[in-house]
Design an enzyme around this catalytic site. Structure first.
Site, mmCIF file in Angstrom:
data_model
loop_
_atom_site.group_PDB
_atom_site.id
_atom_site.type_symbol
_atom_site.label_atom_id
_atom_site.label_comp_id
_atom_site.label_asym_id
_atom_site.label_seq_id
_atom_site.Cartn_x
_atom_site.Cartn_y
_atom_site.Cartn_z
ATOM 1 N N LYS A 1 0.869 -1.174 0.000
ATOM 2 C CA LYS A 1 0.000 0.000 0.000
ATOM 3 C C LYS A 1 0.908 1.227 0.000
ATOM 4 C CE LYS A 1 -4.151 1.897 0.402
ATOM 5 N NZ LYS A 1 -5.142 1.881 -0.686
ATOM 6 N N ASP B 1 -2.238 -12.276 5.294
ATOM 7 C CA ASP B 1 -3.266 -12.976 6.081
ATOM 8 C C ASP B 1 -4.618 -12.832 5.390
ATOM 9 O OD1 ASP B 1 -4.475 -14.251 8.341
ATOM 10 O OD2 ASP B 1 -5.126 -12.269 9.028
ATOM 11 N N ASP C 1 -6.792 -15.748 2.775
ATOM 12 C CA ASP C 1 -8.158 -16.241 3.028
ATOM 13 C C ASP C 1 -9.028 -16.025 1.790
ATOM 14 O OD1 ASP C 1 -7.606 -16.999 5.657
ATOM 15 O OD2 ASP C 1 -9.487 -16.172 6.416
HETATM 16 C C1 IPM Z 1 -3.447 -17.438 9.929
HETATM 17 C C2 IPM Z 1 -4.311 -17.078 11.113
HETATM 18 C C3 IPM Z 1 -3.442 -16.467 12.187
HETATM 19 C C4 IPM Z 1 -2.812 -15.208 11.632
HETATM 20 C C5 IPM Z 1 -4.165 -16.189 13.519
HETATM 21 C C6 IPM Z 1 -4.874 -17.410 14.060
HETATM 22 C C7 IPM Z 1 -3.236 -15.625 14.550
HETATM 23 O O1 IPM Z 1 -5.338 -16.240 10.702
HETATM 24 O O2 IPM Z 1 -2.510 -18.243 10.108
HETATM 25 O O3 IPM Z 1 -3.711 -16.941 8.841
HETATM 26 O O4 IPM Z 1 -3.430 -14.137 11.676
HETATM 27 O O5 IPM Z 1 -1.691 -15.289 11.136
HETATM 28 MG MG MG Z 2 -5.463 -15.950 8.611
#
Ligand code: IPM
Ligand code: MG
Length: 355
Positions: A188, A244, A248
């Site tokens: 960013k 992170d 996802d």
């Molecule tokens: C991941 C998870 C972790 C992170 C959490 C559980 C601390 O979301 O491994 O992606 O944020 O890294």
């Molecule tokens: Mg995560």
């Protein structure tokens, strides 16, 4: 090879048990692996009052690789922050210096229908996210919640040193070299100084890899492009927080977060291997979870830490086979497929491993 097995919380023990079945099958074929189990996360708190008990950390340090399930659960949410399960996970990453987190997103053709995106958008998807894992706003100091001018403020520090960016850049360029030779650095830099430095260092490191085409993208755009046209990406490198979130999002391209493994590596390819999904307390203990991400994490362990590509391929092929056979846990189930439990899926992979 010594392997520390840390099942953790929620569905962690169930999915790790399936991966251990796979490892046991490889052992009976002659693989030399010693496994020892220890608690982490909420289980560590329950056993020793610490989400990363000293004995667990010592075991992980002594091991060649670590296999982790998942941590966290609602019963631990009210604990003081340092005692929460997530802190155990963050501490083990930091203590073992696992700065490079590899999160592949790969679509098995048979699962195109399980993705929430149209199959033409995701079919053939094969992308690798390299997430920096021991820096950024996750670890930057100062951090805290305190009273200023009569009200509480919460604050964290987004911070990267040049050396932190450089070492993860080298890992990412190395991976891009073995893949499609395209690396997209996500940051960013239009707003954050931390990202500005990140981008400068990426450009410097790129000089060592003239064959790799480096591009840059702001994280908001990257989130959009991942959903709009994910196949434009080959390898992505990004910081801890952005990685992170983007990983996802990328997981959904592949049908289910229950399919995605990860590797977290140090300078010498010692690694911790874990599914990218969480502890799923809502389905814990019911034999419903998808163990494939954990089993695929074992394949990554063979690929990256043990440098045994044949065994890595063998495990991945066994997973492909059970998918092709139409076996599905609930998260990847679609009309007409055979719904199986977590342990049935594990057994099927073991059966598919047979030569
Ligand atoms: C991941 C998870 C972790 C992170 C959490 C559980 C601390 O979301 O491994 O992606 O944020 O890294
Ligand atoms: Mg995560």
């Amino acid at each position: 090879m010594k392997l520390a097995v840390l099942p953790g919380d929620g569905i962690g023990p169930e999915i790790v048990a399936q991966a251990v079945k796979v490892l046991d099958a490889l052992k009976s074929d002659g693989a030399k692996i010693e496994m020892e189990t220890a608690p982490i996360g909420g289980a560590g708190y329950d056993a020793a009052g610490d989400p990363l008990p000293a004995a667990t950390l010592a075991l992980a340090r002594a091991a060649d690789a670590v296999l982790l399930g998942a941590v966290g659960g609602p019963q631990y949410d009210a604990l003081d922050r340092p005692l929460r399960p997530e802190r155990g996970l963050l501490r083990i990453r930091k203590e073992l210096n696992l700065f490079a987190n590899l999160r592949p997103a790969l679509l098995y053709p048979e699962l195109a229908g399980a993705s929430s995106l149209k199959s033409e958008v995701v079919s053939g998807l094969d992308l690798m996210i390299v997430r920096e894992l021991t820096g950024d706003v996750y670890f930057g100091q100062p951090r805290g919640i305190e009273v200023r001018n009569g009200e509480r403020v919460g604050f964290n520090t987004m911070l990267y040193s040049e050396s932190e960016v450089r070492r993860v850049a080298h890992v990412a360029f190395g991976i891009a070299m073995k893949r499609g030779k395209k690396l997209c650095s996500v940051e960013k830099a239009n707003v954050l100084e931390c990202s500005e430095l990140w981008k400068e260092v990426m450009i410097e490191v790129a000089k060592d890899y003239p064959e790799v085409a480096l591009s840059h993208m702001y994280v908001d755009n990257a989130a959009m492009q991942l959903i709009r046209a994910p196949k434009q990406f080959d390898t992505i490198v990004t910081g801890n927080l952005f990685g992170d979130i983007l990983s996802d999002a990328a997981s959904m391209l592949s049908g289910s977060i229950g399919m995605l493994p990860s590797a977290s590596l140090d300078e010498r390819n010692k690694g911790m291997y874990e599914p990218i999904h969480g502890s799923a307390p809502d389905i814990a203990g019911r034999n419903l979870a998808n163990p494939l991400a954990t089993i695929l994490s074992v394949a990554m362990m063979y690929r990256y830490t043990f440098a045994d590509l044949a065994t890595a391929d063998r495990i991945e092929n066994a997973v492909k086979k059970v998918i092709a056979q139409g076996l599905r846990t609930g998260d990847i189930w679609t009309e007409g497929a055979r719904k199986v439990s977590c342990s049935e899926m594990g057994d099927a992979v073991v059966a598919a491993l047979a030569r």
